[in-house]
Write a protein that holds these residues in place. Structure first.
Motif, PDB file in Angstrom:
ATOM      1  N   LYS A 299       0.855 -55.720  40.755  1.00 51.94           N
ATOM      2  CA  LYS A 299       1.783 -55.023  39.846  1.00 51.94           C
ATOM      3  C   LYS A 299       3.212 -54.489  40.304  1.00 51.94           C
ATOM      4  CE  LYS A 299      -1.848 -53.763  36.575  1.00 51.94           C
ATOM      5  NZ  LYS A 299      -2.572 -52.865  36.113  1.00 51.94           N
ATOM      6  N   ARG A 300       2.995 -54.212  41.662  1.00 52.62           N
ATOM      7  CA  ARG A 300       4.053 -53.295  42.278  1.00 52.62           C
ATOM      8  C   ARG A 300       4.926 -54.204  43.052  1.00 52.62           C
ATOM      9  NH1 ARG A 300       4.660 -48.571  39.777  1.00 52.62           N
ATOM     10  NH2 ARG A 300       2.743 -47.730  39.375  1.00 52.62           N
ATOM     11  N   ASP A 301       6.381 -53.832  43.206  1.00 53.74           N
ATOM     12  CA  ASP A 301       6.947 -54.255  44.363  1.00 53.74           C
ATOM     13  C   ASP A 301       7.088 -53.647  45.541  1.00 53.74           C
ATOM     14  OD1 ASP A 301       9.257 -55.545  45.619  1.00 53.74           O
ATOM     15  OD2 ASP A 301      10.862 -54.827  44.169  1.00 53.74           O
ATOM     16  N   LEU A 302       6.471 -54.289  46.692  1.00 53.25           N
ATOM     17  CA  LEU A 302       6.072 -53.808  47.773  1.00 53.25           C
ATOM     18  C   LEU A 302       7.002 -54.605  48.926  1.00 53.25           C
ATOM     19  CD1 LEU A 302       2.492 -53.753  47.509  1.00 53.25           C
ATOM     20  CD2 LEU A 302       3.735 -52.052  46.809  1.00 53.25           C
ATOM     21  N   SER A 303       7.987 -55.152  48.575  1.00 51.91           N
ATOM     22  CA  SER A 303       8.887 -55.750  49.587  1.00 51.91           C
ATOM     23  C   SER A 303       9.699 -55.167  50.559  1.00 51.91           C
ATOM     24  CB  SER A 303       9.850 -56.922  48.786  1.00 51.91           C
ATOM     25  OG  SER A 303      10.759 -55.949  47.898  1.00 51.91           O
ATOM     26  N   SER A 304       9.740 -53.864  50.172  1.00 52.60           N
ATOM     27  CA  SER A 304      10.322 -52.849  51.273  1.00 52.60           C
ATOM     28  C   SER A 304       9.510 -52.711  52.520  1.00 52.60           C
ATOM     29  CB  SER A 304      10.533 -51.616  50.788  1.00 52.60           C
ATOM     30  OG  SER A 304       9.444 -50.916  50.241  1.00 52.60           O
ATOM     31  N   LEU A 305       8.299 -52.841  52.420  1.00 52.63           N
ATOM     32  CA  LEU A 305       7.150 -52.467  53.436  1.00 52.63           C
ATOM     33  C   LEU A 305       7.509 -53.154  54.575  1.00 52.63           C
ATOM     34  CD1 LEU A 305       5.099 -50.211  53.738  1.00 52.63           C
ATOM     35  CD2 LEU A 305       3.324 -51.947  52.980  1.00 52.63           C
ATOM     36  N   ARG A 306       7.592 -52.682  55.832  1.00 56.64           N
ATOM     37  CA  ARG A 306       8.019 -53.298  56.863  1.00 56.64           C
ATOM     38  C   ARG A 306       7.087 -53.063  58.017  1.00 56.64           C
ATOM     39  NH1 ARG A 306      10.296 -52.086  61.776  1.00 56.64           N
ATOM     40  NH2 ARG A 306      10.835 -50.067  61.258  1.00 56.64           N
ATOM     41  N   VAL A 307       6.642 -51.972  58.106  1.00 58.33           N
ATOM     42  CA  VAL A 307       5.555 -51.718  59.419  1.00 58.33           C
ATOM     43  C   VAL A 307       4.225 -50.900  58.584  1.00 58.33           C
ATOM     44  CG1 VAL A 307       4.835 -50.163  61.140  1.00 58.33           C
ATOM     45  CG2 VAL A 307       7.126 -51.492  61.075  1.00 58.33           C
ATOM     46  N   VAL A 308       2.986 -51.390  59.042  1.00 56.26           N
ATOM     47  CA  VAL A 308       1.780 -50.668  58.676  1.00 56.26           C
ATOM     48  C   VAL A 308       0.949 -50.343  60.004  1.00 56.26           C
ATOM     49  CG1 VAL A 308      -0.280 -50.570  57.283  1.00 56.26           C
ATOM     50  CG2 VAL A 308       1.812 -51.405  56.324  1.00 56.26           C
ATOM     51  N   ILE A 309       1.052 -49.257  60.444  1.00 56.90           N
ATOM     52  CA  ILE A 309       0.110 -48.974  61.735  1.00 56.90           C
ATOM     53  C   ILE A 309      -0.998 -48.385  61.178  1.00 56.90           C
ATOM     54  CG2 ILE A 309       1.471 -46.823  61.881  1.00 56.90           C
ATOM     55  CD1 ILE A 309       1.357 -47.262  65.271  1.00 56.90           C
ATOM     56  N   THR A 310      -2.213 -48.862  62.007  1.00 60.30           N
ATOM     57  CA  THR A 310      -3.229 -48.319  61.612  1.00 60.30           C
ATOM     58  C   THR A 310      -4.076 -47.708  62.887  1.00 60.30           C
ATOM     59  OG1 THR A 310      -5.607 -48.802  60.496  1.00 60.30           O
ATOM     60  CG2 THR A 310      -4.547 -50.694  61.855  1.00 60.30           C
ATOM     61  N   GLY A 311      -5.079 -46.808  62.491  1.00 57.47           N
ATOM     62  CA  GLY A 311      -5.913 -46.321  63.584  1.00 57.47           C
ATOM     63  C   GLY A 311      -6.914 -45.153  63.175  1.00 57.47           C
ATOM     64  N   GLY A 312      -7.498 -44.649  64.092  1.00 57.94           N
ATOM     65  CA  GLY A 312      -8.332 -43.534  63.692  1.00 57.94           C
ATOM     66  C   GLY A 312      -9.950 -44.459  63.507  1.00 57.94           C
ATOM     67  N   ALA A 313      -9.996 -45.523  63.354  1.00 59.04           N
ATOM     68  CA  ALA A 313     -11.261 -46.204  63.123  1.00 59.04           C
ATOM     69  C   ALA A 313     -10.642 -47.653  63.525  1.00 59.04           C
ATOM     70  CB  ALA A 313     -11.900 -45.970  61.967  1.00 59.04           C
ATOM     71  N   SER A 314     -11.742 -48.336  63.633  1.00 54.32           N
ATOM     72  CA  SER A 314     -11.618 -50.070  63.771  1.00 54.32           C
ATOM     73  C   SER A 314     -11.237 -50.606  62.723  1.00 54.32           C
ATOM     74  CB  SER A 314     -12.649 -50.737  64.644  1.00 54.32           C
ATOM     75  OG  SER A 314     -12.941 -50.397  65.711  1.00 54.32           O
ATOM     76  N   ALA A 315     -10.290 -51.406  62.411  1.00 51.11           N
ATOM     77  CA  ALA A 315      -9.840 -52.151  61.195  1.00 51.11           C
ATOM     78  C   ALA A 315     -10.326 -53.577  61.408  1.00 51.11           C
ATOM     79  CB  ALA A 315      -8.350 -52.049  60.982  1.00 51.11           C
TER      80      ALA A 315
END
Length: 327
Positions: A299-315
């Motif tokens: 439902k959301r416009d998420l087109s602005s999102l450029r970087v998602v960096i993940t850590g703290g646990a294995s993805a």
């Protein structure tokens, strides 16, 4: 008071300086430059208010002057136990101007950890919210205070009317900005912050950092992930822990905007991404999974999102691919 450890060797200083990792710049100089060059640019947003770089600069200088007038001096430790609110960076960044050491601790710590940390660090000041997640911090510190002879002052970021607690909003509104002549110029190798480990297998361990070890980390991440003043960072990682704090520093260093979220929810995060045009999120894998499973995702416009960096646990690879496909 925290004693400065032995400085690094001249060879190390020369090497890291030549590589651009260490400089003579302190963090307040970064804030000052952004405030002068882009005073009306939004710096920080939380669920209660929004401030520009010029407003951040002014509040930092006012709180520094308040602490100076209360006798907080170079080397004294100020402990912050706060959720993700604008008051955290204001208090934290103000300490450089009087040479004090910031000691940020998890908002989830309770009496046992807080008493140990305040004693270990010889904290002069404790800054907290009145309540968060249903827990009463003022009741806790009032119970602990008779056993903390070094603690001279408690500051609450919520409006309180009590003789034993100072109200952040009141003192910031009533105190002028610190004069240039009264400002401390901290050395970039001088201890400016403490961060305590989680204490999983024993008492939390205090780790000491200077400006150079802090700023080079944020500068490196910004360089590798191309974070600029055009970015909007969403920070729902606790600012009392290292990654949430570093994200905050990254944003200010870049002259960008950071949106602070007190408590993560998938729906709340997706709403903020759309509303604030968020481009950068540091996150644990569990939060990615929660957003993937949210009915709000499509439902959301998420087109602005450029970087998602993940850590703290294995993805899981499948989770990363599903998130990339969904966005």
């Amino acid at each position: 008071m925290i004693a400065a450890p032995r400085p690094p060797s001249q060879a190390t200083i020369d090497e890291y300086t030549a590589k651009g990792w260490w400089t003579d710049r302190t963090f307040f100089e970064v804030i000052e430059r952004h405030a002068r060059e882009h005073p009306q640019r939004e710096a920080i947003v939380d669920g209660r208010r929004r401030i520009t770089y010029s407003q951040l600069w002014a509040e930092v200088k006012r709180f520094a002057e308040f602490l100076r007038r209360q006798g907080v001096k170079r080397g004294d430790v100020v402990t912050l136990q706060l959720p993700n609110r604008i008051e955290f960076p204001v208090v934290f960044f103000s300490l450089e101007l009087i040479g004090a050491v910031a000691n940020k601790i998890s908002a989830d710590f309770r009496s046992t950890e807080v008493e140990y940390i305040l004693k270990f660090s010889n904290s002069r000041v404790y800054v907290c919210a009145s309540q968060f997640k249903g827990f009463d911090y003022l009741a806790m510190i009032r119970e602990l205070r008779p056993r903390l002879p070094e603690l001279s002052m408690v500051v609450c970021v919520d409006d309180v009317d009590a003789t034993d607690v100072r109200s952040f909003a009141r003192v910031v509104n009533e105190t002028p900005e610190i004069a240039d002549a009264d400002r401390v110029r901290m050395d970039p190798f001088e201890i400016m912050r403490m961060c305590f480990t989680s204490g999983t297998t024993g008492n939390p361990k205090g780790v000491l950092h200077c400006t150079n070890t802090t700023l080079c980390t944020s500068k490196l991440i910004n360089s590798e992930l191309k974070v600029t003043e055009r970015d909007v960072l969403l920070d729902y990682l606790p600012v009392g822990l290292n990654w949430g704090y570093i994200t905050l520093v990254q944003s200010v260093m870049a002259g960008a905007k950071v949106v602070l979220m007190e408590r993560f929810s998938a729906e709340g995060a997706l709403e903020l991404i759309e509303q604030e045009k968020v481009s950068y999120i540091p996150t644990a894998p569990a939060s990615i999974v929660a957003m993937l499973n949210s009915p709000d995702l499509k439902k959301r416009d998420l087109s602005s999102l450029r970087v998602v960096i993940t850590g703290g646990a294995s993805a899981a690879v499948e989770t990363i691919k599903a998130f990339q496909a969904a966005l």
